[in-house]
Design a protein around this motif. Structure first.
Motif, short mmCIF file in Angstrom:
data_model
loop_
_atom_site.label_atom_id
_atom_site.label_comp_id
_atom_site.label_asym_id
_atom_site.label_seq_id
_atom_site.Cartn_x
_atom_site.Cartn_y
_atom_site.Cartn_z
N ALA A 119 0.82 -1.21 0.00
CA ALA A 119 0.00 0.00 0.00
C ALA A 119 0.86 1.25 0.00
CB ALA A 119 -0.94 0.00 1.21
N ALA A 120 2.11 1.13 0.42
CA ALA A 120 3.02 2.28 0.45
C ALA A 120 3.44 2.72 -0.95
CB ALA A 120 4.25 1.95 1.28
N ALA A 121 3.32 1.82 -1.93
CA ALA A 121 3.72 2.17 -3.30
C ALA A 121 2.80 3.24 -3.86
CB ALA A 121 3.71 0.94 -4.19
N PHE A 122 1.53 3.07 -3.70
CA PHE A 122 0.49 4.06 -4.02
C PHE A 122 -0.83 3.49 -3.55
CE2 PHE A 122 1.11 1.51 -7.88
CZ PHE A 122 -0.19 1.08 -8.18
N THR A 123 -1.80 4.34 -3.35
CA THR A 123 -3.11 3.89 -2.91
C THR A 123 -3.71 2.94 -3.95
OG1 THR A 123 -3.48 5.94 -1.70
CG2 THR A 123 -5.42 4.60 -2.18
N GLY A 124 -4.01 1.72 -3.55
CA GLY A 124 -4.58 0.74 -4.46
C GLY A 124 -3.56 -0.16 -5.12
N ALA A 125 -2.30 -0.07 -4.73
CA ALA A 125 -1.24 -0.87 -5.37
C ALA A 125 -1.47 -2.37 -5.19
CB ALA A 125 0.12 -0.47 -4.82
N VAL A 126 -1.95 -2.77 -4.05
CA VAL A 126 -2.21 -4.19 -3.82
C VAL A 126 -3.36 -4.66 -4.71
CG1 VAL A 126 -2.87 -5.93 -2.12
CG2 VAL A 126 -1.31 -4.08 -1.47
N ASP A 127 -4.38 -3.84 -4.85
CA ASP A 127 -5.51 -4.20 -5.71
C ASP A 127 -5.08 -4.30 -7.17
OD1 ASP A 127 -7.26 -4.22 -3.55
OD2 ASP A 127 -7.74 -2.10 -3.76
N VAL A 128 -4.20 -3.39 -7.59
CA VAL A 128 -3.70 -3.44 -8.97
C VAL A 128 -2.93 -4.74 -9.19
CG1 VAL A 128 -2.12 -2.39 -10.64
CG2 VAL A 128 -3.63 -0.95 -9.29
N ALA A 129 -2.13 -5.15 -8.21
CA ALA A 129 -1.37 -6.39 -8.33
C ALA A 129 -2.29 -7.59 -8.50
CB ALA A 129 -0.46 -6.57 -7.12
N VAL A 130 -3.36 -7.62 -7.73
CA VAL A 130 -4.32 -8.72 -7.82
C VAL A 130 -4.99 -8.74 -9.20
CG1 VAL A 130 -6.48 -9.66 -6.91
CG2 VAL A 130 -4.71 -8.81 -5.33
N LEU A 131 -5.38 -7.56 -9.68
CA LEU A 131 -5.98 -7.47 -11.01
C LEU A 131 -5.01 -7.93 -12.09
CD1 LEU A 131 -8.03 -4.13 -11.27
CD2 LEU A 131 -8.87 -6.44 -11.63
N PHE A 132 -3.77 -7.48 -11.98
CA PHE A 132 -2.76 -7.84 -12.98
C PHE A 132 -2.52 -9.34 -12.99
CE2 PHE A 132 1.88 -8.29 -14.04
CZ PHE A 132 1.73 -8.10 -15.39
N LYS A 133 -2.51 -9.96 -11.83
CA LYS A 133 -2.34 -11.42 -11.76
C LYS A 133 -3.42 -12.12 -12.57
CE LYS A 133 -2.43 -15.24 -8.40
NZ LYS A 133 -1.13 -15.87 -8.73
N GLU A 134 -4.67 -11.65 -12.42
CA GLU A 134 -5.78 -12.25 -13.15
C GLU A 134 -5.67 -11.97 -14.66
OE1 GLU A 134 -9.15 -10.47 -11.33
OE2 GLU A 134 -8.92 -11.53 -9.42
N GLN A 135 -5.31 -10.74 -15.00
CA GLN A 135 -5.23 -10.35 -16.41
C GLN A 135 -4.10 -11.06 -17.13
OE1 GLN A 135 -4.73 -6.19 -15.75
NE2 GLN A 135 -6.88 -5.82 -15.18
#
Length: 519
Positions: A368-384
């Motif tokens: 979360a320290a990378a930017f707000t929502g960074a963990v969510d982006v990682a999860v989305l990218f994993k799926e994509q």
């Protein structure tokens, strides 16, 4: 004029500088902010932010989060500051003059004292800037400051600064948040403490937890330094930060959780501050570490991410899609002819096949320290990415120390970058081969050559062509996946008053303590 030989006449320089919003002689009067009402003194201003780390120090060459930027922007001043138009205007400097873009004569404001009683003068500027220039310097802006060949005093209130090549952008560089002016201690600065000329002194500071500032009674800037005291609270959890604003525990929060910001919009007594800036969110690949050494692999990863889905699902519409280019539409010389890269798992598969891979395994570090929502982006990218045969293993890193222990340490991570005043500055910060913050270890000879040539070129048409080509090279070959361009979204209670907001950083350029006041 042959820019490569360093010849630049006054007319040519003025033309280039004027186009950048920088005049050859910058007057402090241009920096005065026009307020809708007269600022009031008083009150204790509390800020909640996810920035800040237990590893924070006062060494300005290491500043990498909002807590350090807010402390420095409150305790210290800079020769130049960024205003609400995104332009560099004088602060401790009274004027900046040049004839050829090589030699700058900087007149300093007189009658200003540091908090320890020392009179501000050229020796403080020289010591503060030399801190970033020495052979042993590890400063994040060492690359930017290396273009200075000589810096010297010319009397009690003048600094003469010479460059290795003409640079019409140079006055803007002096507003960088790594370049506050500290009181000289001999020919050095003491980075174990922060002694500045700003509106506040540090009452207490527990890195990664909180910092408390007290107003300095003899601040030289009219209309600034209005709060009696200020408190910066490190609240890494964005939900807790939001709840702190709702409950009245803080007066302002930095970087709203856009997934819940609509709830704040509906709250009486709370205002949302949204500005369009130059920052971007990214994924960073070490281009000298397998499998990212192969550009086909890098391109495959760039095609394996659905940017539209990220803006819609994670940013909630508070931003735009990125295009693997750090120069956003807000910059002069933005290349609007780059084809927008889109989610194409079939193309990603094809590129991987060309690189000799039937599938790919990668570990992506995020926090979360990378930017707000960074963990969510990682999860989305994993799926994509799975649709392209790319198996992404997500490594959730600790929030505390992410920028010290993960960034520039691990080969594939979530990252973000704040905007800079000019394209040259952005490229020089993180994309030049010798940049201290070259966080993908990317090296491209053609790019580096163009960067040097464009810096001193005064023909706008030629300069535009150079910056367009540089952006194309980064887009096609770089190790940075720029997936989204977030808006700057903060929130305050309705007691908080302010003038026009700067868009270079959150919370009015991270100088809200210095600039704002209570109604």
């Amino acid at each position: 004029m042959d820019a490569r030989l360093g010849r630049l006449d006054r007319r040519s320089f003025l033309k280039a500088a004027s186009a950048l919003g920088i005049t050859a002689a910058l007057s402090l009067s241009t920096a005065n902010r026009v307020f809708a009402q007269t600022p009031k003194k008083g009150g204790h201003f509390r800020i909640g932010t996810g920035g800040g780390s237990t590893t924070d120090t006062y060494d300005p060459g290491t500043y990498n989060n909002s807590v350090l930027r807010m402390i420095a922007g409150s305790v210290c001043n800079y020769l130049m500051e960024v205003d609400s138009r995104g332009e560099a205007t004088p602060e401790l400097a009274e004027s900046v003059e040049t004839v050829d873009g090589l030699r700058f004569i900087i007149k300093l404001r007189k009658g200003i004292e540091f908090h320890n009683g020392k009179t501000f003068g050229p020796e403080d500027v020289i010591a503060s800037y030399n801190h970033h220039r020495g052979e042993g310097s590890t400063s994040a802006v060492k690359g930017l400051m290396s273009q200075i060949t000589e810096i010297k005093a010319d009397g009690p209130s003048t600094v003469v600064l010479s460059l290795s090549a003409p640079n019409a952008d140079f006055p803007a560089i002096l507003s960088d948040y790594h370049l506050p002016i500290f009181a000289a201690d001999g020919d050095r600065i003491d980075t174990s403490q922060m002694v500045g000329t700003g509106g506040y002194t540090i009452s207490s500071n527990e890195p990664g937890v909180r910092a408390i500032l007290q107003r300095h009674p003899n601040y030289w800037r009219e209309g600034r330094g209005n709060f009696d005291s200020a408190e910066i609270l490190v609240v890494a959890d964005v939900v807790a930060n939001t709840n702190a604003l709702i409950s009245g525990e803080v007066d302002a929060i930095e970087g709203c959780d856009v997934s819940t910001v609509d709830l704040l919009v509906k709250r009486e007594g709370i205002k949302i501050l949204e500005v369009t800036g130059k920052q971007y969110n990214s994924m960073l690949m070490f281009t000298d570490v397998e499998p990212f050494t192969d550009n086909k692999v890098r391109l495959a990863l760039k095609h394996a991410i659905d940017r539209e889905a990220i803006v819609k699902s994670v940013l909630k519409g508070y931003g735009k899609v990125g295009n693997d280019n750090p120069i956003t539409p807000s910059y002069r010389f933005y290349n609007d002819q780059l084809a927008q890269r889109v989610y194409d798992p079939d193309k990603a598969k094809f590129l991987l096949k060309q690189a000799g891979h039937d599938s790919l395994e990668v570990e992506l570090s995020t926090s979360a320290a990378a930017f707000t929502g960074a963990v969510d982006v990682a999860v989305l990218f994993k799926e994509q990415a799975a649709a392209a045969g790319i198996n992404v293993s997500i490594k959730r890193e600790p929030d505390d120390g992410y920028w010290a222990n993960v960034w520039q340490k691990k080969p594939f991570i979530m990252g973000s970058m704040l905007g800079r005043a000019t394209a040259d500055w952005m490229f020089s910060t993180s994309f030049a081969s010798d940049a201290s913050w070259n966080d993908t270890h990317w090296k491209n000879e053609r790019f580096n050559l163009l960067l040097k040539q464009a810096r001193s070129e005064v023909d706008d048409t030629k300069r535009k062509e150079m910056y367009f080509e540089m952006q194309q090279i980064v887009h096609d070959e770089g190790g940075t996946i720029v997936h989204s361009l977030p808006s700057l979204v903060d929130a305050v209670n309705d007691k908080v008053q302010h003038g026009p907001l700067a868009s270079n950083l959150n919370l009015d350029g991270n100088r809200c303590i210095d600039r704002w006041w209570f109604a």
